[in-house]
Design an enzyme around this catalytic site. Structure first.
Site, PDB file in Angstrom:
ATOM      1  CG  HIS A 178      -2.069  -0.978   0.942  1.00  0.00           C
ATOM      2  ND1 HIS A 178      -2.833  -1.628   1.839  1.00  0.00           N
ATOM      3  CD2 HIS A 178      -2.790  -1.469  -0.349  1.00  0.00           C
ATOM      4  CE1 HIS A 178      -3.715  -2.183   1.632  1.00  0.00           C
ATOM      5  NE2 HIS A 178      -3.787  -1.850   0.016  1.00  0.00           N
TER       6      HIS A 178
ATOM      7  CD  GLU B 272      -1.419 -14.776 -16.945  1.00  0.00           C
ATOM      8  OE1 GLU B 272      -0.457 -14.106 -16.897  1.00  0.00           O
ATOM      9  OE2 GLU B 272      -2.679 -14.866 -16.794  1.00  0.00           O
TER      10      GLU B 272
ATOM     11  CG  ASP C  42       1.902 -14.781 -14.227  1.00  0.00           C
ATOM     12  OD1 ASP C  42       2.623 -14.932 -13.163  1.00  0.00           O
ATOM     13  OD2 ASP C  42       0.847 -13.976 -13.937  1.00  0.00           O
TER      14      ASP C  42
ATOM     15  CB  CYS D  11      -0.991  -7.200 -21.809  1.00  0.00           C
ATOM     16  SG  CYS D  11      -1.100  -8.893 -21.058  1.00  0.00           S
TER      17      CYS D  11
END
Ligand code: PEP
Ligand code: MG
Length: 589
Positions: free
Chosen positions: A191, A435, A459, A506
């Site tokens: 975060h 992936e 991945d 991507c």
């Protein structure tokens, strides 16, 4: 000079002076209470909890105003944690059982929770340790009164170095005083990193032993593009980086002109340029940077920043906003890719810890084992498809059974909506991410069952090379330049072309300067990259010819090591389009 490698969590480079923060944890001594005071002590804790929740409300509103929705959601997540009985019940229990002061019980229970999080192999937990400290500090402040702000002594603009940094602290940095930060804890999905992004300052996390070695006033280079921190750099290094910062500034200015130019090669071939987004609001930047649409919308981020599973309506509102902001450009919505490095959102408590989360119940597997949830998402996506061009995409498909199952749930959702009379696009394009090595190897089969492939190299690289994408210790082995990865890429593109379906990449490699020509050379005509990388990639596309890229790809195909591939690509791009060669224009430290 000392060079440290960490995880890049927010881009940009600064050269500045260090300001070291003390340890966030303070020792809270064990103090007993007499048996007749135990009830009052529990009530004191409950009051502190209530006040902290109210404080978080105010924080959320203020942060939303100053830093936007994503950063604000972190504090909604904190409120969710405070409401969680698995955290608060043991605190009350300890006060009663051990007859101790509330602050001691709070400190002990939070320490235990943070130890549990830190030990979990799953990085979605370990990166939340800073959130645990944040909450502990907040409650202790209510119990023992104001604590000294760790940033109190900060007079000049500086680069903050800390063992850990809480999201609240990052969100409350004094205006203009913190020009970047580096922490020993945290990771890509932490975060505190999200707040750094919202603030627009560079940040590097996961830098081992940095805080022990840095001292106030030390000179520091913080390279948020590559996750590198250099303490007390030599004059040459500083000069290199100064030149780099200046080059990037000028390059950035030159890119602004590109916005309205089409993404075509010198010989007139269109290379569709899409963007990857995590939140709908980013769609604005996609349009501003001149992209053709969104090639990957990582919807799981809505959940990761909420304290509950987003309802169908909440999801629909988000997707609708993205469609609206894209003004007719296509939006490719990927279904929840939860698990592994991206946690399970607020469902985390219900999910058994896994020894190998990347090989576990993640992504499409998680959705297929929670069908009502999956269907809610598909309904929201379908409803949004009535508002503009929307495509749906399934992540981490490894078998035809899985893909067919996912498509069946989609058909179910369509039937339900049709019965309810809700509008949606009946011909919605359905695609899959390639992936996993199994999907890549069976690409010709899969190509008959979907309308598009999107190759997730982030991945794919980790699964093909057996290298955890989040593990710093093996980061040197993680590279898309490995010949095994390149062979698979070629095969996937070939399978897609034969079947006449759209194929795109991507993963991060699509936005990296050294790979763009290679990807075009092996036949890709569509790329999806981070919004910030769009102008850079467009610039490369507009500088090259297809034949030149194909020649380069053939040459690369003759190499047998990733080192050779990378050295060659870097040299080529540096020669052909030197100004497009970002971060790596500075010598590797
Ligand atoms: C990928 O794996 O390449 C990808 C784009 O998805 P993510 O990074 O969200 O896993
Ligand atoms: Mg992926």
């Amino acid at each position: 000079m000392e060079i440290y490698k960490g995880i890049p969590v927010s881009p940009g480079v600064v050269i500045g002076r260090v300001f070291v923060l003390d340890e966030v944890r303070q020792r809270v001594p064990r103090r007993s209470v007499t048996p007749d005071k135990v009830v009052a002590e529990v009530a004191r804790f409950d009051r502190a909890l209530e006040e902290s929740t109210a404080e978080l409300d105010a924080m959320r509103v203020q942060v939303e105003k100053e830093l936007g929705q994503e950063a604000a959601k972190i504090f909604a997540f904190h409120q969710g944690m405070l409401r969680d009985p698995s955290l608060t019940t043991p605190i009350r229990g300890r006060i009663e059982r051990e007859q101790v002061k509330a602050e001691y019980a709070v400190a002990e229970e939070f320490r235990a929770l943070s130890d549990r999080f830190a030990k979990m192999g799953d990085s979605s937990f370990s990166t939340k340790v800073d959130d645990v400290w944040d909450l502990e500090r907040r409650i202790l402040r209510r119990l023992v009164g104001e604590q000294r702000s760790r940033l109190g002594g900060l007079a000049q603009p500086a680069v903050v170095v800390a063992h850990e940094l809480t999201p609240s602290e990052a969100a409350s940095f004094p205006h203009g005083k913190v020009v970047g930060f580096a922490t020993e804890t945290g990771g890509r999905t932490s975060h505190t990193g999200i707040v750094a992004h919202a603030l627009g300052i560079p940040a590097v996390a996961g830098v081992a032993r940095l805080a022990d070695h840095a001292a106030d006033g030390d000179e520091i280079i913080l390279d948020g593009d590559r996750g590198v921190v250099i303490l007390n750099p030599d004059a040459e290094r500083v000069e290199n980086y100064r030149r780099y910062i200046e080059r990037m500034r000028i390059f950035g200015l030159s890119l602004e002109d590109l916005r309205d130019s089409p993404s075509v090669t010198q010989d007139g071939v269109k290379i569709a340029l899409h963007a990857n987004i995590e939140f709908p609001r980013e769609a604005r930047q996609v349009v501003e940077n001149g992209a053709d649409g969104v090639g990957l919308y990582r919807t799981e981020f809505l959940w990761l920043t909420s304290d509950h599973e987003p309802t169908e309506e909440e999801q629909y509102q988000q997707y609708a906003e993205a469609v609206r902001l894209l003004e007719g450009r296509p939006l490719t919505i990927r279904t929840f890719d939860l698990g592994a490095d991206k946690g399970h959102g607020s469902m985390a408590h219900d999910v058994e810890p896994e020894a190998n989360p990347f090989l576990g119940l993640r992504s499409i597997r998680y959705c297929l084992s929670n069908l009502p949830m999956f269907k809610r998402q598909l309904r929201a996506i379908l409803r949004a498809s009535a508002l503009g061009p929307v495509r749906v995409m399934f992540p981490l498909i490894t078998s035809t059974t899985e893909l067919r199952h996912a498509k069946m749930v989609l058909r179910d959702a369509m039937e339900d909506l049709a019965e309810e009379g809700q509008p949606f696009d009946r011909d919605i394009s359905v695609g899959m991410m390639v992936e996993a090595p199994s999907a890549a190897l069976m690409a010709p089969t899969f190509a008959r069952e979907v309308s598009f492939f999107s190759i997730g190299t982030n991945d794919l690289v980790q699964y093909v090379l057996a290298v955890d994408r989040t593990n710093e210790q093996v980061a040197n082995l993680y590279t898309a330049a490995h010949p095994a990865v390149l062979v698979l890429l070629k095969e996937i593109v070939r399978a897609g072309r034969r079947a006449g379906i759209d194929v795109s990449v991507c993963g991060e490699m699509a936005g990296e300067a050294e790979y763009v020509m290679l990807l075009i050379g092996i036949g890709l005509r569509s790329l999806s990259v981070s919004p910030a990388a769009i102008p850079r990639v467009k610039r490369i596309v507009r500088s090259v010819e297809i034949e030149q890229c194909e020649r380069l790809a053939r040459r690369v195909g003759s190499f047998d090591s990733e080192r050779q591939v990378l050295a060659f690509l870097r040299e080529q791009v540096r020669t052909i389009i030197p100004e497009a060669f970002d971060g790596r224009a500075v010598e590797e430290p």
